[in-house]
Design an enzyme around this catalytic site. Sequence first.
Site, PDB file in Angstrom:
ATOM      1  N   SER A   1      -1.757  55.008 114.887  1.00  0.00           N
ATOM      2  CA  SER A   1      -0.685  55.769 115.528  1.00  0.00           C
ATOM      3  C   SER A   1      -0.912  57.265 115.376  1.00  0.00           C
ATOM      4  CB  SER A   1       0.675  55.398 114.927  1.00  0.00           C
ATOM      5  OG  SER A   1       1.028  54.076 115.248  1.00  0.00           O
TER       6      SER A   1
ATOM      7  N   ASP B   1      -0.347  40.508 108.973  1.00  0.00           N
ATOM      8  CA  ASP B   1      -0.863  41.825 108.598  1.00  0.00           C
ATOM      9  C   ASP B   1      -0.464  42.207 107.169  1.00  0.00           C
ATOM     10  OD1 ASP B   1      -2.116  44.335 109.111  1.00  0.00           O
ATOM     11  OD2 ASP B   1      -0.180  45.229 109.596  1.00  0.00           O
TER      12      ASP B   1
ATOM     13  N   ASN C   1      -5.289  49.020 115.035  1.00  0.00           N
ATOM     14  CA  ASN C   1      -3.929  48.666 114.631  1.00  0.00           C
ATOM     15  C   ASN C   1      -2.953  49.802 114.926  1.00  0.00           C
ATOM     16  OD1 ASN C   1      -5.250  46.462 113.545  1.00  0.00           O
ATOM     17  ND2 ASN C   1      -4.287  46.626 111.535  1.00  0.00           N
TER      18      ASN C   1
END
Length: 276
Positions: free
Chosen positions: A204, A82, A223
């Site tokens: 998130s 990533d 993600n």
Amino acid sequence: MLTPTAEIVSAAYAAGRGVGAFNVIQVEHAQGIVAGAEEAGLPVILQVSENTVDYHGGLAAIGAACLAVAREASVPVAVHLDHATRGDLVDRAVELGFGSVMFDASALPYEENVAATAEVVRRTGVFVEAELGEVGGKDGVHAPGVRTDPAEAAAYVATTGVHALAVAVGTSHAMLTRDAALDFGLIAELRAAVPVPLVLHGSSGVADDGLTEAVAAGMCKINIATHLNKAFTAEVRRVLTTSATVDPRAYLRPARTAVGAQVAHLLRVLHQGVLS
């Protein structure tokens, strides 16, 4: 079972569903993420960021741990690099057996971003994710207020040959609150214009119903990092404030379990969203 990223993402894309991609900092994260995927009975992607590689002093140890955890899993598990900015790190990940890389040239001017990303696609031969950077913006595609233009995104994919594209639709990295306001209309426009799976970074910061709606609008790879770190740290803090233990297993075990519970929940949330 260790599974190519392309296989997991392609299946989700074809079904119009989301797939969770969760960041690993240490082996307990990888174990917890896979335990959560097994509980949910759904595929998952383990991600190792360039920052985490630097924390460990190299990719070999944490990369090998993720690959080993993936091989032992009872559900499909991919391992992904990533936010890599260094070509040598990309090559090392491919050499170790990672199924995909996210090459981040978003800090470069557009033409340099295109050239560098196209070279990674050509050289590696693996599934490559990229993001369309903001010229001059140190936060790249995730700078506050930035949005991805569908026509520019389609041209970028056509020129670079990338297999997935991270787009800016209202999230930002490292959010501690889940109140990001997504532009679902823009997501739908991007899904119609861009012929590869779309990736949502900074997830998130998105509440459960927002994640489900984002998938329904057209997002595919989701993600998530900070949300798991919050759960992990909360459990470590809880144990250390209620116990005099000096055994790391006493607080890492419940922290790992907390990660697994969050992953199982989030994978089910993403699976509920179906492209409309």
